[in-house]
Design an enzyme around this catalytic site. Structure first.
Site, mmCIF file in Angstrom:
data_model
loop_
_atom_site.group_PDB
_atom_site.id
_atom_site.type_symbol
_atom_site.label_atom_id
_atom_site.label_comp_id
_atom_site.label_asym_id
_atom_site.label_seq_id
_atom_site.Cartn_x
_atom_site.Cartn_y
_atom_site.Cartn_z
ATOM 1 N N ASP A 26 -5.512 26.004 -23.155
ATOM 2 C CA ASP A 26 -4.118 26.078 -23.615
ATOM 3 C C ASP A 26 -3.185 25.308 -22.674
ATOM 4 O O ASP A 26 -3.487 25.127 -21.501
ATOM 5 C CB ASP A 26 -3.700 27.556 -23.701
ATOM 6 C CG ASP A 26 -2.446 27.740 -24.541
ATOM 7 O OD1 ASP A 26 -2.126 26.850 -25.358
ATOM 8 O OD2 ASP A 26 -1.775 28.781 -24.371
ATOM 9 N N ASN B 61 -3.875 27.521 -36.037
ATOM 10 C CA ASN B 61 -3.264 26.256 -35.609
ATOM 11 C C ASN B 61 -2.865 25.352 -36.785
ATOM 12 O O ASN B 61 -2.109 24.395 -36.606
ATOM 13 C CB ASN B 61 -4.187 25.486 -34.647
ATOM 14 C CG ASN B 61 -4.235 26.079 -33.252
ATOM 15 O OD1 ASN B 61 -5.249 25.992 -32.557
ATOM 16 N ND2 ASN B 61 -3.141 26.699 -32.799
#
Ligand code: IPE
Ligand code: IPE
Ligand code: MG
Length: 261
Positions: free
Chosen positions: A35, A83
């Site tokens: 991330d 996502n």
């Protein structure tokens, strides 16, 4: 439940020792939530996709390092089922990057005898990307030393749902009775049932959440969160996370690792 470290050959044992790690306490399987690509880019006034490009370079280095350190498996979260909520530009850019990266890396992966696997709902990906992944998986399927497992269009909840569906097919066809459904069966019908649960879960960029990653498999994983964004995560950070792992006492609900203390 016991922890079995991977068996290392002498070259790997030497390497592991040379970086200050204990070969007897190495994890077999490390999973990473990569991330912070967007934040890394934005902090430098760059486009988010620049962050993803840089993240790809980090991933290349960490895969090779994991193999050298003798891990059996590295699972990385590349694209979650959530996502898709990002802009079409970012989603399209990520799909293109994965395609270009897979095409660029496959020869080296084969040469290093790295097995590639994909965990996730592959059938929902663009055809060219799905085919590239399937080809990489099939061309490397006989390698056994090290597995690079890419979680793409992956969701921990979707994975459990898919497992339950597979089990219900067996119930419907009379192979098992509902009463016979047990914990092990859920695990046996996940995307990569033969890969043992991750020993260590690393999350970069500081968020203290799982974001739907490996919900079933991380029940007893050690968790390591670093504020470093993924594009800045390097070999030293990786080795540092393994050192921290080696200082943990894994208990699995008992009193200590060996049950004696
Ligand atoms: C992780 O980086 C990569 C993917 C989710 C594909 P992010 O894009 O989530 O980066 P941040 O969290 O916005 O910084
Ligand atoms: C998790 O990161 C997904 C990947 C790293 C591929 P996200 O950036 O999507 O997670 P949230 O939105 O911060 O929870
Ligand atoms: Mg993020």
């Amino acid at each position: 439940m016991t922890v079995t470290p991977p068996k290392l050959n002498s070259i790997k044992t030497q390497y592991v020792k040379s970086v200050g790690l204990d070969p007897e306490r190495m994890p077999s399987h490390v999973a990473i939530i990569m991330d912070g690509n967007g934040r890394w880019a934005q902090a430098q006034g760059k486009h988010r996709l620049m962050g993803h490009n840089q993240g790809y370079l980090t991933l290349k280095k960490i895969v090779m390092e994991a193999e050298q350190l003798g891990l059996k498996c590295l699972t990385v979260y590349g694209f979650s089922t959530e996502n898709w909520r990002r802009s079409p530009e970012e989603v399209g850019g990520l799909m293109r990057l994965m395609l270009v990266a897979m095409r660029a890396e496959i020869d080296e992966l084969i040469q290093k005898e790295i097995r590639v696997r994909i965990s996730g709902r592959l059938h929902e990906l663009p055809d060219d990307l799905r085919e590239e992944f399937e080809e990489a998986a099939s061309r490397t399927s006989l390698f056994t030393n090290f597995t690079f497992n890419l979680a793409i269009n992956y969701g921990g909840r979707a994975e459990v749902v898919d497992s339950v569906r597979a089990i219900l097919q067996k119930v419907r066809s009379g192979k098992i009775l509902p009463d016979q459904i047990e914990e092990r069966m859920i695990g046996d019908n996940l995307y990569a049932p033969d890969i043992p649960d991750p020993d260590l879960l690393i999350r970069t960029a500081g968020e203290l959440r799982l974001s739907n990653f490996l919900l079933w498999e991380t029940a007893y994983s050690e968790i390591y969160v670093t504020p470093t964004c993924w594009p800045d995560f390097d070999r030293d950070h990786f080795i540092g996370s393994l050192k921290e792992y080696q200082m943990r006492t894994r208990k699995f609900g008992a009193v200590s690792e060996n049950g004696l203390i």
